[in-house]
Design an enzyme around this catalytic site. Structure first.
Site, mmCIF file in Angstrom:
data_model
loop_
_atom_site.group_PDB
_atom_site.id
_atom_site.type_symbol
_atom_site.label_atom_id
_atom_site.label_comp_id
_atom_site.label_asym_id
_atom_site.label_seq_id
_atom_site.Cartn_x
_atom_site.Cartn_y
_atom_site.Cartn_z
ATOM 1 N N GLY A 48 7.699 -83.867 -27.393
ATOM 2 C CA GLY A 48 6.917 -82.776 -26.825
ATOM 3 C C GLY A 48 5.802 -83.141 -25.877
ATOM 4 N N GLU A 102 -0.777 -85.767 -28.170
ATOM 5 C CA GLU A 102 0.164 -84.871 -28.860
ATOM 6 C C GLU A 102 0.272 -83.562 -28.091
ATOM 7 O OE1 GLU A 102 2.676 -84.358 -30.572
ATOM 8 O OE2 GLU A 102 2.101 -84.439 -32.692
ATOM 9 N N ASP A 103 1.420 -82.915 -28.189
ATOM 10 C CA ASP A 103 1.577 -81.624 -27.519
ATOM 11 C C ASP A 103 0.856 -80.515 -28.277
ATOM 12 O OD1 ASP A 103 3.396 -81.680 -29.639
ATOM 13 O OD2 ASP A 103 5.068 -80.860 -28.499
ATOM 14 N N ASP A 106 -0.563 -78.113 -35.332
ATOM 15 C CA ASP A 106 -0.627 -76.841 -36.057
ATOM 16 C C ASP A 106 -1.098 -77.064 -37.488
ATOM 17 O OD1 ASP A 106 1.932 -77.746 -36.929
ATOM 18 O OD2 ASP A 106 2.977 -76.318 -35.678
ATOM 19 N N LYS A 134 -3.844 -75.123 -33.201
ATOM 20 C CA LYS A 134 -3.801 -73.804 -33.838
ATOM 21 C C LYS A 134 -4.779 -73.820 -35.011
ATOM 22 C CE LYS A 134 1.045 -72.740 -32.827
ATOM 23 N NZ LYS A 134 2.354 -72.423 -33.459
ATOM 24 N N PHE A 155 4.533 -69.021 -31.816
ATOM 25 C CA PHE A 155 5.478 -70.076 -31.466
ATOM 26 C C PHE A 155 5.585 -70.096 -29.947
ATOM 27 C CE2 PHE A 155 9.498 -72.106 -30.598
ATOM 28 C CZ PHE A 155 9.408 -73.210 -31.424
ATOM 29 N N ASP A 162 9.438 -77.210 -27.067
ATOM 30 C CA ASP A 162 10.799 -76.684 -27.059
ATOM 31 C C ASP A 162 11.068 -75.685 -28.169
ATOM 32 O OD1 ASP A 162 12.824 -78.341 -29.301
ATOM 33 O OD2 ASP A 162 10.734 -78.929 -29.077
ATOM 34 N N ARG A 168 11.807 -77.101 -22.606
ATOM 35 C CA ARG A 168 10.780 -78.107 -22.288
ATOM 36 C C ARG A 168 10.452 -78.138 -20.796
ATOM 37 N NH1 ARG A 168 10.016 -81.356 -26.775
ATOM 38 N NH2 ARG A 168 11.829 -81.675 -28.106
#
Length: 177
Positions: A48, A102-103, A106, A134, A155, A162, A168
């Site tokens: 990601g 990191e993408d 959460d 998040k 989401f 993705d 992506r």
């Protein structure tokens, strides 16, 4: 707002490409300042973060290095709750300033496990740099020093993120409708 359909789900634009680039540039400026003279090692978490990591690296002006680690914890749109290291870290981290790229954070489980694992390798420091966090979904206490966006518990896909390996390549961020 535009909509896209990926497999069986519909998503709507929530963050523009221009806004993403503004936030990435602002993060890079903070990192340039904080790590001046330190030659940090950036560990990008695949898959990601690859687009975010590339754009971030292009904005950095400090000497630095990048490597990649692959972790897996998602299946479809749901976290499995288990983190598996698929591709590991080969670099010596002793006395290195490490920045995890990191993408999205959460629950924080993946990051907590990664920070703990890196800590056993004697780094000078470990920092977390994420495109998205998040806050309402976080279950672990983490010191996230660099976060481009705080977002609701939606989401999202696009810009490296993705849905079941699709989406992506989208330049914007799309939220599940």
């Amino acid at each position: 707002m535009s909509r896209v359909t990926i497999k069986d789900k519909t998503f709507e634009t929530s963050i523009s490409a221009a806004e993403i680039q503004e936030h990435v540039k602002a993060l890079a400026e903070r990192i340039n300042h904080d790590f001046e003279g330190k030659n940090p090692l950036f560990l990008a978490v695949l898959n990601g973060s690859f687009i975010f990591a590339a754009d971030l690296m292009r904005e950095l002006t400090i000497p630095c290095e990048i490597s990649f680690v692959k972790l897996a914890s998602y299946q479809g749109i749901t976290s499995t709750g288990k983190v598996h290291e698929v591709l590991g870290i080969n670099e010596d981290l002793t006395n290195r300033h490490v920045v995890i790229v990191e993408d999205i954070v959460d629950t924080g489980r993946t990051m907590k496990q990664m920070v703990e694992s890196l800590g056993t390798r004697n780094p000078a420091s470990v920092s977390i740099c994420t495109l998205f966090v998040k806050p309402e979904k976080l279950q672990e206490h983490l010191d996230i020093k660099y976060a481009a966006f705080s977002i609701p518990n939606d989401f999202i896909v696009g810009y490296g993120l993705d849905y079941d390996q699709q989406g992506r390549n989208l330049k914007e961020i799309y939220s599940l409708v």
